[in-house]
Design a protein around this motif. Structure first.
Motif, short mmCIF file in Angstrom:
data_model
loop_
_atom_site.label_atom_id
_atom_site.label_comp_id
_atom_site.label_asym_id
_atom_site.label_seq_id
_atom_site.Cartn_x
_atom_site.Cartn_y
_atom_site.Cartn_z
N ASP A 30 50.68 60.32 81.53
CA ASP A 30 50.78 61.57 82.29
C ASP A 30 49.84 62.64 81.74
OD1 ASP A 30 52.69 60.45 83.89
OD2 ASP A 30 54.40 61.43 82.90
N LEU A 31 49.08 62.30 80.71
CA LEU A 31 48.16 63.26 80.11
C LEU A 31 46.74 63.01 80.60
CD1 LEU A 31 49.54 63.18 76.45
CD2 LEU A 31 50.40 64.43 78.45
N ASP A 32 45.90 64.02 80.47
CA ASP A 32 44.50 63.92 80.92
C ASP A 32 43.61 63.59 79.73
OD1 ASP A 32 41.79 64.56 81.69
OD2 ASP A 32 42.62 65.67 83.40
N SER A 33 42.87 62.49 79.83
CA SER A 33 42.07 62.02 78.70
C SER A 33 40.97 63.00 78.32
CB SER A 33 41.46 60.66 79.01
OG SER A 33 40.68 60.72 80.19
N ARG A 34 40.58 63.88 79.24
CA ARG A 34 39.47 64.80 78.93
C ARG A 34 39.96 66.18 78.51
NH1 ARG A 34 35.92 62.02 83.68
NH2 ARG A 34 35.71 60.14 82.46
N ILE A 35 41.27 66.37 78.47
CA ILE A 35 41.81 67.68 78.07
C ILE A 35 42.75 67.54 76.87
CG2 ILE A 35 43.27 69.61 78.81
CD1 ILE A 35 42.28 69.08 81.67
N HIS A 36 43.57 66.50 76.86
CA HIS A 36 44.68 66.43 75.90
C HIS A 36 44.41 65.61 74.66
CE1 HIS A 36 47.04 67.50 79.69
NE2 HIS A 36 47.04 68.57 78.92
N ARG A 37 43.16 65.20 74.46
CA ARG A 37 42.83 64.58 73.18
C ARG A 37 42.48 65.68 72.18
NH1 ARG A 37 39.43 59.01 74.21
NH2 ARG A 37 40.91 58.08 75.67
N TRP A 38 42.37 65.30 70.93
CA TRP A 38 41.89 66.25 69.93
C TRP A 38 41.22 65.49 68.80
CZ3 TRP A 38 47.20 65.14 70.21
CH2 TRP A 38 47.75 64.53 69.07
N LEU A 39 40.43 66.22 68.04
CA LEU A 39 39.85 65.70 66.80
C LEU A 39 40.38 66.58 65.67
CD1 LEU A 39 36.13 65.36 67.98
CD2 LEU A 39 37.82 63.54 67.84
N ASN A 40 40.72 65.97 64.53
CA ASN A 40 41.16 66.78 63.39
C ASN A 40 39.98 67.56 62.82
OD1 ASN A 40 43.90 66.20 63.32
ND2 ASN A 40 43.54 64.25 62.28
N PRO A 41 40.23 68.74 62.28
CA PRO A 41 41.52 69.42 62.19
C PRO A 41 41.90 70.10 63.50
CG PRO A 41 39.83 70.80 61.23
CD PRO A 41 39.15 69.52 61.64
N VAL A 42 43.20 70.38 63.65
CA VAL A 42 43.66 71.05 64.87
C VAL A 42 44.01 72.52 64.62
CG1 VAL A 42 44.49 68.94 65.93
CG2 VAL A 42 46.05 70.28 64.52
N ALA A 43 44.01 72.94 63.36
CA ALA A 43 44.37 74.33 63.06
C ALA A 43 43.58 74.83 61.86
CB ALA A 43 45.86 74.45 62.76
N LYS A 44 43.32 76.13 61.88
CA LYS A 44 42.70 76.82 60.75
C LYS A 44 43.72 77.81 60.20
CE LYS A 44 38.73 79.77 59.60
NZ LYS A 44 37.51 80.38 60.13
N VAL A 45 43.86 77.84 58.88
CA VAL A 45 44.81 78.77 58.26
C VAL A 45 44.06 79.65 57.27
CG1 VAL A 45 46.94 78.99 56.92
CG2 VAL A 45 46.63 77.03 58.47
N VAL A 46 44.22 80.94 57.42
CA VAL A 46 43.64 81.88 56.47
C VAL A 46 44.79 82.61 55.77
CG1 VAL A 46 42.15 83.89 56.15
CG2 VAL A 46 41.57 82.16 57.88
N VAL A 47 44.86 82.44 54.47
CA VAL A 47 45.93 83.07 53.67
C VAL A 47 45.31 84.20 52.86
CG1 VAL A 47 47.67 82.74 51.88
CG2 VAL A 47 47.21 80.91 53.53
N THR A 48 45.89 85.38 52.99
CA THR A 48 45.45 86.50 52.16
C THR A 48 46.53 86.77 51.12
OG1 THR A 48 44.29 87.44 54.05
CG2 THR A 48 44.69 88.91 52.18
#
Lengths: 232, 235
Positions: A212-230
């Motif tokens: 039910d997912l779209d192969s051209r929208i719902h894939r991803w490559l790692n990393p999926v998030a960036k975290v900046v800690v101050t």
């Protein structure tokens, strides 16, 4: 060595270090093109605690988060071990490329930071960081987070509202940009421990196919998030 | 608390105190004047299986310039490069004391290019670079505003190159839509028809491995990292 100077200096340093390292800002950016995060849990805890560990079996609380986005179980565990948490800093779903901000989290005597949220649309995928040591020096620090698979549910990629633990299917596709009527991609989870998510497969068939997912929208490559800690 | 850091700082203070009591003054300060122009060698490696990188643009600029930002829509110069591989308009954005150089040509898989760039010294010196993965609709890689002001002569910094999606063209992978050798199709098109008109990380390529309608082959797929960059200050 001037021992007298050394002894005099030490108590002053101890005081300043304690007052610097306890308060942090945490900015979490969703780097993906088409994946939403359910409510995030950001927790500062001691070095021996974990929300999850790659290679280990998911706890039932982690399973509830990864399959249905419910962080209440993990938060209860965190509260029980004197961790300091920020629950749902985004105030709901965190859309692709948006960011959530945790401001002035007073970590107290806790030294490590962990973060989790479910990835939608997936069956039991989540974004997370397991026990990142908070630097004691004030400054700005950046790290990235991968997409993990809780290993508790087959990645059938069928959007059917199934968000309770043990119930097959994906609870929701917030972007409303997929299909229906998929026959199912997988029927079992080959690795039943927490592992790197193999990614969504998807297809181009809005009214059938295997996903039910779209192969051209719902894939991803790692990393999926960036975290900046101050660290203040 | 971090004991090691605490101990190091206490020791540093102790040593400083000992030094002060021994010398009694610190007036032997050496003043070093910075050079007017700094030179950098930037080596870009293509680590993909089958994605040539379009001619690279490398620029040095101040703190206020940014070639792109995740979550914001792409500029037309960035769109032009990400869809068609032409970085001339991006290079033209570097004016006055901001400078840019363009690569001699495409960098093939397994190959690299060394680019030389010089710029006037300034307080906040940032380096950016960008290049398209040409067998895609609008995928690009690059570095955005890397701080090189602290780099000493002879020192190097290394970065891996991530895969971004310009968010300006749908990842159709359709015949005629991809400018690289896999298709020889269209490059820049001003229309914006991606899922959202924002820069994000790239979701990856589908290819004929999973969809018969794609013009791309399995070797064209990319992973989270497409290459490396080594920045060396040479003067």
């Amino acid at each position: 060595m001037d021992l007298k100077s050394s002894l005099l200096a030490m108590p002053l340093i101890a005081v300043s270090t304690l007052s610097q390292a306890a308060v942090v800002d945490v900015k979490i950016t969703n780097l993906t093109q088409g994946i939403y995060y359910t409510p995030l849990l950001v927790t500062a805890h001691t070095s021996d605690a974990h929300l999850f560990e790659v290679g280990q079996t998911a706890s039932s609380a982690l399973q509830a988060m990864a399959e249905g986005g419910d962080i209440s179980g993990l938060q209860t565990i965190a509260d029980g071990i004197s961790a300091v948490s920020s629950a749902n800093p985004a105030g709901g779903l965190l859309a692709p490329t948006e960011y959530a901000m945790v401001s002035d989290l007073d970590t107290g005597s806790n030294t490590h930071l962990s973060i989790v949220a479910m990835l939608l649309p997936t069956n039991d995928g989540f974004v997370g960081k397991d026990s990142w040591e908070i630097p004691s020096e004030a400054g700005t620090y950046t790290f990235y987070m991968n997409g993990y698979d809780a290993g508790t549910e087959a990645n059938d990629e069928i959007v059917n509202g199934g968000g309770m633990s043990g119930v097959p299917g994906i609870p929701a596709n917030p972007g409303m940009n997929g299909g229906t009527g998929g026959s199912g991609v997988a029927t079992a989870s080959a690795n039943t421990k927490i592992h790197i998510h193999p990614g969504n497969v998807g297809d181009q068939d809005a009214a059938g196919g295997m996903s039910d997912l779209d192969s051209r929208i719902h894939r991803w490559l790692n990393p999926v998030a960036k975290v900046v800690v101050t660290v203040k | 608390m971090a004991i090691s850091s605490f101990a190091k700082r206490a020791l540093a203070v102790a040593v400083m105190a000992a030094g002060l009591s021994a010398c009694g003054s610190d007036d032997d300060t050496i003043v070093v004047l910075p050079p007017d122009t700094l030179d950098f060698e930037v080596t870009v490696y293509n680590d993909t299986a089958a994605q040539p990188l379009s001619p690279v643009v490398v620029g040095i600029h101040g703190a206020t310039m940014s070639l792109w930002s995740v979550g914001l829509s792409a500029s037309v110069p960035l769109e032009t490069m990400a869809e068609g591989g032409n970085a001339a308009d991006l290079a033209a954005m570097f004016t006055d004391t901001n400078v840019a150089v363009l690569g001699a040509g495409a960098i093939g898989p397994g190959n690299y290019e060394k680019l030389m760039i010089s710029a006037e010294d300034r307080t906040e010196m940032k380096l950016s670079l960008a290049s398209m993965m040409v067998n895609t609709n609008d995928a690009f890689t690059g570095l955005n505003a890397i701080d090189v002001s602290g780099l000493m002569v002879g020192d190097s910094m290394s970065y891996t190159l991530p895969a971004y999606d310009a968010g300006t063209e749908a990842n159709s992978e359709a015949m005629g839509s991809i400018p690289g050798p896999a298709d020889g199709g269209e490059g820049f098109n001003a229309a914006r028809d991606d899922t959202m008109n924002k820069v994000s990380r790239h979701p990856g390529l589908v290819t004929q491995a999973d969809d018969a309608m794609s013009v791309l082959l399995p070797d064209h797929r990319i992973s989270g990292t497409v290459g490396r960059v080594v920045i060396t200050r040479t003067n």
